[in-house]
Design a protein around this motif. Sequence first.
Motif, short mmCIF file in Angstrom:
data_model
loop_
_atom_site.label_atom_id
_atom_site.label_comp_id
_atom_site.label_asym_id
_atom_site.label_seq_id
_atom_site.Cartn_x
_atom_site.Cartn_y
_atom_site.Cartn_z
N LEU A 1 -28.69 -39.23 -13.72
CA LEU A 1 -29.26 -37.96 -14.14
C LEU A 1 -30.15 -38.16 -15.36
CD1 LEU A 1 -26.10 -35.66 -13.94
CD2 LEU A 1 -27.69 -36.29 -12.13
N GLU A 2 -31.11 -37.28 -15.52
CA GLU A 2 -31.93 -37.27 -16.73
C GLU A 2 -31.05 -36.94 -17.92
OE1 GLU A 2 -35.05 -38.18 -16.94
OE2 GLU A 2 -35.31 -38.43 -14.78
N ALA A 3 -31.42 -37.41 -19.09
CA ALA A 3 -30.60 -37.23 -20.29
C ALA A 3 -30.30 -35.76 -20.59
CB ALA A 3 -31.27 -37.89 -21.49
N ASP A 4 -31.25 -34.88 -20.30
CA ASP A 4 -31.06 -33.46 -20.62
C ASP A 4 -30.53 -32.65 -19.44
OD1 ASP A 4 -33.35 -33.65 -19.07
OD2 ASP A 4 -34.48 -32.19 -20.25
N GLN A 5 -30.22 -33.30 -18.33
CA GLN A 5 -29.74 -32.59 -17.15
C GLN A 5 -28.27 -32.19 -17.32
OE1 GLN A 5 -30.69 -34.72 -13.60
NE2 GLN A 5 -30.12 -33.07 -12.24
N ASP A 6 -27.94 -30.97 -16.98
CA ASP A 6 -26.59 -30.44 -17.12
C ASP A 6 -25.69 -31.04 -16.02
OD1 ASP A 6 -24.32 -28.60 -16.52
OD2 ASP A 6 -25.22 -27.39 -18.12
N ILE A 7 -24.70 -31.84 -16.43
CA ILE A 7 -23.83 -32.52 -15.48
C ILE A 7 -23.03 -31.52 -14.64
CG2 ILE A 7 -21.82 -34.05 -15.24
CD1 ILE A 7 -22.82 -35.50 -17.78
N GLY A 8 -22.44 -30.56 -15.29
CA GLY A 8 -21.62 -29.59 -14.57
C GLY A 8 -22.42 -28.82 -13.54
N LEU A 9 -23.60 -28.37 -13.91
CA LEU A 9 -24.45 -27.64 -12.98
C LEU A 9 -24.87 -28.52 -11.81
CD1 LEU A 9 -25.76 -24.87 -12.62
CD2 LEU A 9 -27.77 -25.76 -13.82
N PHE A 10 -25.21 -29.78 -12.10
CA PHE A 10 -25.57 -30.71 -11.03
C PHE A 10 -24.43 -30.87 -10.03
CE2 PHE A 10 -25.31 -35.00 -9.28
CZ PHE A 10 -26.51 -35.06 -8.58
N VAL A 11 -23.23 -31.11 -10.53
CA VAL A 11 -22.09 -31.33 -9.64
C VAL A 11 -21.80 -30.08 -8.82
CG1 VAL A 11 -19.60 -31.82 -9.55
CG2 VAL A 11 -21.08 -33.16 -11.05
N VAL A 12 -21.82 -28.93 -9.46
CA VAL A 12 -21.52 -27.68 -8.74
C VAL A 12 -22.59 -27.37 -7.69
CG1 VAL A 12 -21.37 -25.16 -9.02
CG2 VAL A 12 -20.13 -26.67 -10.57
N GLU A 13 -23.86 -27.46 -8.08
CA GLU A 13 -24.93 -27.04 -7.18
C GLU A 13 -25.32 -28.09 -6.14
OE1 GLU A 13 -28.22 -25.70 -9.57
OE2 GLU A 13 -27.27 -23.76 -9.92
N ARG A 14 -25.22 -29.38 -6.47
CA ARG A 14 -25.72 -30.41 -5.57
C ARG A 14 -24.62 -31.15 -4.82
NH1 ARG A 14 -30.83 -32.11 -6.56
NH2 ARG A 14 -30.68 -32.74 -4.39
N VAL A 15 -23.47 -31.35 -5.45
CA VAL A 15 -22.40 -32.14 -4.83
C VAL A 15 -21.37 -31.22 -4.17
CG1 VAL A 15 -20.59 -33.85 -5.21
CG2 VAL A 15 -22.76 -34.04 -6.46
N GLN A 16 -20.82 -30.29 -4.92
CA GLN A 16 -19.77 -29.43 -4.38
C GLN A 16 -20.28 -28.48 -3.31
OE1 GLN A 16 -17.99 -27.50 -7.77
NE2 GLN A 16 -16.79 -29.30 -8.31
N SER A 17 -21.58 -28.24 -3.27
CA SER A 17 -22.14 -27.30 -2.29
C SER A 17 -22.34 -27.93 -0.90
CB SER A 17 -23.46 -26.75 -2.79
OG SER A 17 -24.42 -27.78 -2.87
N VAL A 18 -22.15 -29.24 -0.78
CA VAL A 18 -22.29 -29.89 0.52
C VAL A 18 -21.10 -29.51 1.40
CG1 VAL A 18 -22.36 -32.13 1.71
CG2 VAL A 18 -23.64 -31.80 -0.42
N ALA A 19 -21.39 -29.06 2.60
CA ALA A 19 -20.33 -28.66 3.53
C ALA A 19 -19.37 -29.83 3.77
CB ALA A 19 -20.93 -28.21 4.85
#
Length: 84
Positions: free
Chosen positions: A47-65
């Motif tokens: 991830l980019e240094a300023d990218q929100d880890i929690g938001l990334f995990v929730v929106e990109r990883v946990q959202s996968v069926a």
Amino acid sequence: MRAIFVMIKCEMGQAYRVAREMADSIPELSEMHSTSGQYDLLGKFYLEADQDIGLFVVERVQSVAGVKDTYTIQTFNAFSGGRA
């Protein structure tokens, strides 16, 4: 860039499909490994240094069926051996 590792628990019978979907759709994914034990997959994401880890995990990883649960590990330093 910074690395995070996300352990992923999948619905029964869905681990390989989840891994393939993430490999095909998440550009931040560097590696995906199938694992034994409590979790089915281990993903390494950059991830980019300023990218929100929690938001990334929730929106990109946990959202996968097929994803049932995740456990995120934030890293600080990387070490490698100097052997030939």
